[in-house]
Design a protein around this motif. Structure first.
Motif, mmCIF file in Angstrom:
data_model
loop_
_atom_site.group_PDB
_atom_site.id
_atom_site.type_symbol
_atom_site.label_atom_id
_atom_site.label_comp_id
_atom_site.label_asym_id
_atom_site.label_seq_id
_atom_site.Cartn_x
_atom_site.Cartn_y
_atom_site.Cartn_z
ATOM 1 N N ALA A 172 0.828 -1.204 0.000
ATOM 2 C CA ALA A 172 0.000 0.000 0.000
ATOM 3 C C ALA A 172 0.864 1.257 0.000
ATOM 4 O O ALA A 172 0.574 2.223 -0.721
ATOM 5 N N TYR A 173 1.927 1.244 0.793
ATOM 6 C CA TYR A 173 2.815 2.410 0.828
ATOM 7 C C TYR A 173 3.502 2.626 -0.521
ATOM 8 O O TYR A 173 3.601 3.765 -1.011
ATOM 9 N N LEU A 174 3.997 1.553 -1.135
ATOM 10 C CA LEU A 174 4.696 1.683 -2.413
ATOM 11 C C LEU A 174 3.769 2.216 -3.498
ATOM 12 O O LEU A 174 4.141 3.098 -4.283
ATOM 13 N N LEU A 175 2.533 1.687 -3.553
ATOM 14 C CA LEU A 175 1.583 2.159 -4.545
ATOM 15 C C LEU A 175 1.189 3.611 -4.290
ATOM 16 O O LEU A 175 1.080 4.412 -5.217
ATOM 17 N N ALA A 176 0.982 3.957 -3.019
ATOM 18 C CA ALA A 176 0.562 5.318 -2.687
ATOM 19 C C ALA A 176 1.665 6.326 -2.983
ATOM 20 O O ALA A 176 1.411 7.406 -3.531
ATOM 21 N N SER A 177 2.906 5.995 -2.624
ATOM 22 C CA SER A 177 4.005 6.928 -2.879
ATOM 23 C C SER A 177 4.231 7.111 -4.377
ATOM 24 O O SER A 177 4.595 8.198 -4.828
ATOM 25 N N GLY A 178 3.998 6.049 -5.160
ATOM 26 C CA GLY A 178 4.104 6.192 -6.610
ATOM 27 C C GLY A 178 2.986 7.043 -7.190
ATOM 28 O O GLY A 178 3.218 7.875 -8.068
ATOM 29 N N ALA A 179 1.768 6.867 -6.680
ATOM 30 C CA ALA A 179 0.642 7.650 -7.183
ATOM 31 C C ALA A 179 0.751 9.111 -6.780
ATOM 32 O O ALA A 179 0.303 10.003 -7.509
ATOM 33 N N ALA A 180 1.339 9.401 -5.610
ATOM 34 C CA ALA A 180 1.460 10.779 -5.132
ATOM 35 C C ALA A 180 2.339 11.618 -6.044
ATOM 36 O O ALA A 180 2.236 12.853 -6.042
ATOM 37 N N VAL A 181 3.218 10.971 -6.832
ATOM 38 C CA VAL A 181 4.071 11.707 -7.757
ATOM 39 C C VAL A 181 3.236 12.435 -8.807
ATOM 40 O O VAL A 181 3.632 13.483 -9.330
ATOM 41 N N LEU A 182 2.051 11.900 -9.125
ATOM 42 C CA LEU A 182 1.198 12.499 -10.148
ATOM 43 C C LEU A 182 0.633 13.840 -9.709
ATOM 44 O O LEU A 182 0.219 14.648 -10.542
ATOM 45 N N LEU A 183 0.572 14.096 -8.398
ATOM 46 C CA LEU A 183 0.072 15.377 -7.884
ATOM 47 C C LEU A 183 1.124 15.924 -6.923
ATOM 48 O O LEU A 183 1.021 15.761 -5.716
ATOM 49 N N PRO A 184 2.166 16.580 -7.456
ATOM 50 C CA PRO A 184 3.268 17.044 -6.608
ATOM 51 C C PRO A 184 2.833 18.167 -5.675
ATOM 52 O O PRO A 184 2.333 19.193 -6.112
ATOM 53 N N THR A 185 2.997 17.963 -4.393
ATOM 54 C CA THR A 185 2.706 18.962 -3.372
ATOM 55 C C THR A 185 3.877 19.004 -2.397
ATOM 56 O O THR A 185 4.674 18.069 -2.352
ATOM 57 N N PRO A 186 4.013 20.087 -1.620
ATOM 58 C CA PRO A 186 5.110 20.149 -0.652
ATOM 59 C C PRO A 186 5.079 18.978 0.318
ATOM 60 O O PRO A 186 4.113 18.785 1.047
ATOM 61 N N GLY A 187 6.146 18.167 0.307
ATOM 62 C CA GLY A 187 6.222 17.018 1.200
ATOM 63 C C GLY A 187 5.171 15.961 0.936
ATOM 64 O O GLY A 187 4.927 15.097 1.785
ATOM 65 N N GLY A 188 4.543 15.990 -0.262
ATOM 66 C CA GLY A 188 3.460 15.052 -0.545
ATOM 67 C C GLY A 188 2.211 15.326 0.269
ATOM 68 O O GLY A 188 1.338 14.457 0.379
ATOM 69 N N LEU A 189 2.098 16.529 0.849
ATOM 70 C CA LEU A 189 0.973 16.861 1.714
ATOM 71 C C LEU A 189 -0.329 16.813 0.920
ATOM 72 O O LEU A 189 -0.492 17.487 -0.088
ATOM 73 N N GLY A 190 -1.256 16.016 1.371
ATOM 74 C CA GLY A 190 -2.545 15.894 0.705
ATOM 75 C C GLY A 190 -2.555 14.758 -0.298
ATOM 76 O O GLY A 190 -3.373 13.835 -0.196
ATOM 77 N N SER A 191 -1.643 14.787 -1.262
ATOM 78 C CA SER A 191 -1.634 13.754 -2.300
ATOM 79 C C SER A 191 -1.223 12.403 -1.727
ATOM 80 O O SER A 191 -1.906 11.391 -1.935
ATOM 81 N N LEU A 192 -0.107 12.358 -0.990
ATOM 82 C CA LEU A 192 0.327 11.096 -0.386
ATOM 83 C C LEU A 192 -0.660 10.647 0.682
ATOM 84 O O LEU A 192 -0.943 9.450 0.803
#
Length: 242
Positions: A172-192
């Motif tokens: 779940a973490y690997l998939l989520a961290s990969g998907a968060a790249v599609l919506l770049p935010t500071p520190g992955g805030l919100g997207s991750l």
């Protein structure tokens, strides 16, 4: 990199980079701090940027490889494997490659410049991979980074008494961290955060427990290290290390 860097200042710079990463999106803050640190160590801007690009590429390959191994190891989790569309990362990557290839094909000066950059990158990569210690540092560091972040998430999930296998939380973490790249935010805030809640829920965690686990994970990996990171950032800037 093949060069030896001052270990103490290198570690301190990573605390500063973590703090800067919460201010600028898509890892720009951490990259800027590390780029400044490397140039202050006497390396050229081009070689410093190459090292950071190689590190980022290695991290992406390690996460992709880990996710593939886990999907093969647990084929009985189709809900989790289909939560993030299979082509969600492939489409933007292929699009960027196509645009870059078209630009290079249409411009002769750009072709020569890209060729010089590519040769320089390959030279640096070969030099780093010519030493066993550097190979272990690069790929072992990328693997350790992903596993340690996942371990924090697993520990929080266990503390909440959520009965989700550790391997599924890791996936779940690997998939989520990969998907968060599609919506770049500071520190992955919100997207991750949203991606982690989605993938943890798909892995079998109740929605409220998944949200609580993400908040705990964020507190331990993001907000608690933020203040010491800002202090280290200010100290390094004052001492002209950055």
């Amino acid at each position: 990199m093949a060069e030896r860097l001052p270990a103490g200042r290198l570690v301190a710079a990573q605390f500063a980079a973590c703090a800067a990463n919460h201010v600028l999106p898509a890892g720009i803050g951490a990259s800027a701090v590390n780029l400044r640190f490397l140039t202050r160590c006497g390396l050229s801007t081009a070689r410093s940027a190459t090292a950071l690009a190689v590190k980022a590429a290695a991290g992406g390959l390690v996460r992709l490889g880990l996710a593939g191994v886990l999907l093969l190891a647990w084929p009985q989790t189709p809900r989790l494997s289909t939560t993030i569309p299979r082509n969600s990362l492939a489409i933007p990557v292929v699009g960027c490659i196509a645009v870059a290839a078209l630009a290079v094909a249409l411009s002769r000066p750009l072709r020569h410049r890209v060729g010089r950059v590519a040769r320089r990158v390959l030279t640096d990569v070969r030099a780093a991979h010519g030493r066993r210690s550097r190979v272990c540092a690069l790929w072992g560091g990328c693997l350790g980074f992903a596993l340690l972040h996942a371990a924090v998430l697993i520990a929080v999930v266990r503390a909440l008494d959520v009965t989700v296998p550790a391997g599924h939380v890791l996936l779940a973490y690997l998939l989520a961290s990969g998907a968060a790249v599609l919506l770049p935010t500071p520190g992955g805030l919100g997207s991750l955060d949203a991606a982690l809640v989605l993938t943890l829920t798909a892995a079998g965690a109740p929605g409220s427990a998944a949200l609580s686990a993400v908040i705990g994970y964020r507190l331990l990996t993001g907000w608690l290290p933020l203040l010491p990171g800002l202090l280290v950032l200010a100290l390094l800037a004052r001492r002209s290390v950055l």
